[in-house]
Enzyme design. Structure first.
Site, PDB file in Angstrom:
ATOM      1  N   ASP A 167      -2.605   5.957 -10.831  1.00 39.78           N
ATOM      2  CA  ASP A 167      -3.085   4.960  -9.880  1.00 39.78           C
ATOM      3  C   ASP A 167      -1.882   4.221  -9.288  1.00 39.78           C
ATOM      4  O   ASP A 167      -1.012   3.732 -10.035  1.00 39.78           O
ATOM      5  CB  ASP A 167      -4.026   3.971 -10.576  1.00 39.78           C
TER       6      ASP A 167
ATOM      7  N   ASN B 296      -1.332  -2.022   1.812  1.00 44.41           N
ATOM      8  CA  ASN B 296      -2.138  -1.965   3.030  1.00 44.41           C
ATOM      9  C   ASN B 296      -2.122  -3.289   3.774  1.00 44.41           C
ATOM     10  O   ASN B 296      -1.988  -3.332   5.004  1.00 44.41           O
ATOM     11  CB  ASN B 296      -3.579  -1.583   2.695  1.00 44.41           C
TER      12      ASN B 296
ATOM     13  N   ASP C 289      -1.565   5.108   4.434  1.00 46.06           N
ATOM     14  CA  ASP C 289      -1.895   6.535   4.531  1.00 46.06           C
ATOM     15  C   ASP C 289      -0.649   7.401   4.344  1.00 46.06           C
ATOM     16  O   ASP C 289      -0.703   8.456   3.697  1.00 46.06           O
ATOM     17  CB  ASP C 289      -2.539   6.836   5.887  1.00 46.06           C
TER      18      ASP C 289
ATOM     19  N   GLU D 260      -6.694   5.277  -4.134  1.00 48.96           N
ATOM     20  CA  GLU D 260      -5.274   5.486  -4.457  1.00 48.96           C
ATOM     21  C   GLU D 260      -5.092   6.083  -5.847  1.00 48.96           C
ATOM     22  O   GLU D 260      -4.005   6.016  -6.428  1.00 48.96           O
ATOM     23  CB  GLU D 260      -4.508   4.159  -4.366  1.00 48.96           C
TER      24      GLU D 260
END
Length: 222
Positions: free
Chosen positions: A104, A112, A121, A144
């Site tokens: 993770d 973000n 992204d 993620e």
């Protein structure tokens, strides 16, 4: 064709060479027609086989597209679930050791929010490219979070995952966005006798969150 050739031979023995010649002409025409028909049949069979092969290749491409994550190109959750189910359905003596790792990305929401979702992204794609180099099945588990399914025992899985953690940490993230830093927390678990998919994933997830609670950017192996 065979009958015409035999009749021509009979005419030769009887001395009727004109009749023999005509029979041989008829034989040659029949033979040419037969060869043409056979070639056409062979061509049709070859074309049909090509069409079948192409259909199979197209089906396989569509199947793979349906099982790939659109953003990262890694296997999606459905394919990963099937891969884990196949490992569980295989007797341990035949499959050997199998380890599962959950990874993770740390503070991904902050990435973000700070650098934009477009940068997020890019981060996911770059991390996916690193994971794709690992031996085993690499998939995007959701958001993620990523999954690795490896045909190795826990010690080798830990070694592999530690190398991946270091590679992600050391990547030149500044080339993506100034001030960007990306790390990952990882938890691993090995398949045990009597396990089902939820059980092994639960143990890997438990170790993952222990890694996060311990400060992130680290591996907790089973």
């Amino acid at each position: 064709m065979l009958a015409l050739r035999m009749i021509a031979g009979c005419h030769v023995e009887l001395g009727d060479f004109r009749a023999a010649y005509q029979e041989m002409v008829d034989f040659h025409e029949a033979w040419t027609l037969r060869r043409s028909e056979r070639s056409e049949v062979v061509a049709r069979v070859a074309h049909a086989q090509y069409a079948v092969d192409e259909a199979q290749r197209t089906t396989e491409r569509f199947r793979e597209m349906a099982e790939r994550d659109a953003l990262t190109g890694l296997w999606n959750r459905r394919r990963s679930d099937a891969r884990l189910a196949a490992a569980l359905d295989t007797p341990p003596a035949r499959r050997g050791p199998v380890s599962v790792a959950l990874l993770d990305l740390d503070h991904f929401k902050l990435i973000n929010d700070t650098f934009s979702h477009a940068v997020g992204d890019v981060v996911l794609r770059r991390v996916a490219a690193i994971l794709a180099e690992a031996d085993g099945h690499a998939g995007r588990h959701g958001g993620e979070e990523f999954i690795l399914i490896m045909n190795v025992a826990c010690a080798e899985a830990a070694r592999c995952c530690e190398a991946l953690r270091a590679a992600i940490h050391a990547y030149a993230w500044e080339s993506v966005a100034a001030g960007l830093s990306v790390t990952t927390s990882i938890g691993t678990a090995v398949l045990r006798p009597g396990d089902d998919a939820p059980a092994v994933l639960r143990r890997a997830d438990k170790n993952l969150y222990e890694a996060k609670r311990a400060g992130r950017n680290r591996l907790i192996a089973e």
